[in-house]
Design a protein around this motif. Structure first.
Motif, PDB file in Angstrom:
ATOM      1  N   MET A   1      35.582   6.595  13.413  1.00 40.16           N
ATOM      2  CA  MET A   1      34.112   6.141  13.866  1.00 40.16           C
ATOM      3  C   MET A   1      33.410   6.807  12.789  1.00 40.16           C
ATOM      4  O   MET A   1      32.765   7.947  12.794  1.00 40.16           O
ATOM      5  CB  MET A   1      33.845   6.477  15.124  1.00 40.16           C
ATOM      6  N   THR A   2      32.276   5.864  12.116  1.00 38.21           N
ATOM      7  CA  THR A   2      31.470   6.336  11.147  1.00 38.21           C
ATOM      8  C   THR A   2      30.063   6.571  11.823  1.00 38.21           C
ATOM      9  O   THR A   2      29.927   6.240  13.113  1.00 38.21           O
ATOM     10  CB  THR A   2      31.176   5.129   9.920  1.00 38.21           C
ATOM     11  N   ARG A   3      29.194   7.565  11.213  1.00 38.01           N
ATOM     12  CA  ARG A   3      28.011   7.741  11.547  1.00 38.01           C
ATOM     13  C   ARG A   3      27.319   6.595  11.979  1.00 38.01           C
ATOM     14  O   ARG A   3      26.598   6.426  12.951  1.00 38.01           O
ATOM     15  CB  ARG A   3      27.224   8.532  10.540  1.00 38.01           C
ATOM     16  N   THR A   4      27.170   5.364  11.088  1.00 39.13           N
ATOM     17  CA  THR A   4      26.527   4.459  11.370  1.00 39.13           C
ATOM     18  C   THR A   4      27.114   3.588  12.723  1.00 39.13           C
ATOM     19  O   THR A   4      26.254   3.179  13.470  1.00 39.13           O
ATOM     20  CB  THR A   4      26.546   3.285  10.087  1.00 39.13           C
ATOM     21  N   MET A   5      28.335   3.493  12.787  1.00 45.78           N
ATOM     22  CA  MET A   5      28.985   2.854  14.167  1.00 45.78           C
ATOM     23  C   MET A   5      28.523   3.547  15.385  1.00 45.78           C
ATOM     24  O   MET A   5      28.043   2.962  16.333  1.00 45.78           O
ATOM     25  CB  MET A   5      30.390   2.894  14.068  1.00 45.78           C
ATOM     26  N   LEU A   6      28.426   4.907  15.207  1.00 46.41           N
ATOM     27  CA  LEU A   6      27.951   5.935  16.517  1.00 46.41           C
ATOM     28  C   LEU A   6      26.443   5.419  16.566  1.00 46.41           C
ATOM     29  O   LEU A   6      26.153   5.417  17.911  1.00 46.41           O
ATOM     30  CB  LEU A   6      28.333   7.127  16.214  1.00 46.41           C
ATOM     31  N   LEU A   7      25.633   5.453  15.672  1.00 48.52           N
ATOM     32  CA  LEU A   7      24.399   5.246  15.839  1.00 48.52           C
ATOM     33  C   LEU A   7      24.037   3.897  16.570  1.00 48.52           C
ATOM     34  O   LEU A   7      23.326   3.713  17.526  1.00 48.52           O
ATOM     35  CB  LEU A   7      23.616   5.006  14.647  1.00 48.52           C
ATOM     36  N   GLU A   8      24.843   2.895  15.960  1.00 49.81           N
ATOM     37  CA  GLU A   8      24.582   1.462  16.792  1.00 49.81           C
ATOM     38  C   GLU A   8      25.185   1.426  17.963  1.00 49.81           C
ATOM     39  O   GLU A   8      24.530   0.758  19.000  1.00 49.81           O
ATOM     40  CB  GLU A   8      25.280   0.479  15.805  1.00 49.81           C
ATOM     41  N   ARG A   9      26.447   2.157  18.191  1.00 51.03           N
ATOM     42  CA  ARG A   9      26.935   1.774  19.718  1.00 51.03           C
ATOM     43  C   ARG A   9      26.720   2.828  20.761  1.00 51.03           C
ATOM     44  O   ARG A   9      26.809   2.463  21.832  1.00 51.03           O
ATOM     45  CB  ARG A   9      28.599   1.705  19.461  1.00 51.03           C
ATOM     46  N   VAL A  10      26.325   4.040  20.203  1.00 54.69           N
ATOM     47  CA  VAL A  10      26.008   4.987  21.334  1.00 54.69           C
ATOM     48  C   VAL A  10      24.499   5.052  21.652  1.00 54.69           C
ATOM     49  O   VAL A  10      24.043   5.157  22.617  1.00 54.69           O
ATOM     50  CB  VAL A  10      26.625   6.282  21.056  1.00 54.69           C
ATOM     51  N   TRP A  11      23.717   5.154  20.563  1.00 52.69           N
ATOM     52  CA  TRP A  11      22.436   5.289  20.296  1.00 52.69           C
ATOM     53  C   TRP A  11      21.614   3.941  20.419  1.00 52.69           C
ATOM     54  O   TRP A  11      20.280   3.739  20.663  1.00 52.69           O
ATOM     55  CB  TRP A  11      21.568   6.093  19.557  1.00 52.69           C
ATOM     56  N   GLU A  12      22.364   2.733  19.824  1.00 52.31           N
ATOM     57  CA  GLU A  12      21.619   1.655  19.839  1.00 52.31           C
ATOM     58  C   GLU A  12      20.547   1.441  18.662  1.00 52.31           C
ATOM     59  O   GLU A  12      19.663   0.722  18.874  1.00 52.31           O
ATOM     60  CB  GLU A  12      21.127   1.134  21.308  1.00 52.31           C
ATOM     61  N   PHE A  13      20.764   2.350  17.744  1.00 52.04           N
ATOM     62  CA  PHE A  13      19.916   2.261  16.733  1.00 52.04           C
ATOM     63  C   PHE A  13      20.418   1.258  15.596  1.00 52.04           C
ATOM     64  O   PHE A  13      21.815   1.311  15.174  1.00 52.04           O
ATOM     65  CB  PHE A  13      19.630   3.747  15.812  1.00 52.04           C
TER      66      PHE A  13
END
Length: 223
Positions: free
Chosen positions: A170-182
């Motif tokens: 899981m990339t940093r971008t994926m985590l930002l989008e899916r977990v933080w909705e950034f």
């Protein structure tokens, strides 16, 4: 897509399984009826591929048992039993589609995709399990090796996303989008900070680590 293939012929099971995995799907295989019935009742699947002529419990009886138990998972019969009466019998037993052997994998894949497009909402998962790590999605609790782990809401959401994607980077971008909705880079170390906190709770007190950094790519969780 997570698929359960209930097929006693190893060559067919290997052919279907290899094709599904190449397409990026998850697969479980059951070589007989009772094993398939147990898996289908105990694990969430998006679709079942079932042979009619199975050892110990035939495919028709298996499908009828699943429907009687309230299972709504889409089911495709993949079989050499192909008379009109046989196909009608299979569909009336509760199957959603019927494909005859020999078959082209491309047609099987197209039929599975069609079933997924019209399938009802997948039954809600109540728990995620990876190794000795268990997450109860209803009670919002986490344990590892039976030990309760207290998580903050964002830590819980991060762990849930990693567990749902076990074994995948899981990339940093994926985590930002899916977990933080950034949907932009906030230029902070929020991901790294939360991963570090999560490791301190689910990895460091135990004998083995489950969260691994893939340098230059992201993070992966697995047993």
């Amino acid at each position: 897509m997570k698929v359960l293939v209930i097929e006693d012929d190893k060559a067919t099971a290997d052919y279907v399984g290899g094709g599904l995995r190449e397409e990026g799907h998850e697969l479980d295989h059951a070589p007989d009826g009772p094993t398939g019935l147990e898996l289908a009742c105990s694990r969430p699947y998006d679709v079942l591929v079932v042979d009619r002529m199975l050892p110990r419990l035939d495919g028709l009886s298996l499908v009828r048992a699943l429907r009687s138990a309230g299972q709504t998972v889409p089911i495709l019969f993949l079989t050499s039993v192909g008379g009109i009466d046989d196909r009608v019998e299979g569909l009336e037993a509760g199957a959603d589609d019927y494909l005859l052997k020999p078959f082209a994998f491309s047609e099987l894949m197209a039929r599975l995709n069609a079933l997924m497009r019209r399938a009802p909402t997948r039954r809600e998962e109540t728990a995620l399990v990876v190794g000795d790590l268990r997450m109860n999605l209803l009670a919002r609790t986490v344990t590892r090796a039976g030990v309760a782990i207290e998580l903050q809401p964002r830590e819980f959401r991060l762990l849930e996303y990693l567990m749902r994607n076990r074994g995948r980077v899981m990339t940093r971008t994926m985590l930002l989008e899916r977990v933080w909705e950034f949907h932009f880079d906030p230029k902070t170390n929020v991901v790294e900070t939360h991963v570090s906190r999560l490791r301190a709770k689910i990895d460091r007190p135990f004998a083995s680590e489950m969260i691994r950094t893939v340098r230059g790519s992201g993070y992966v969780l697995d047993a």
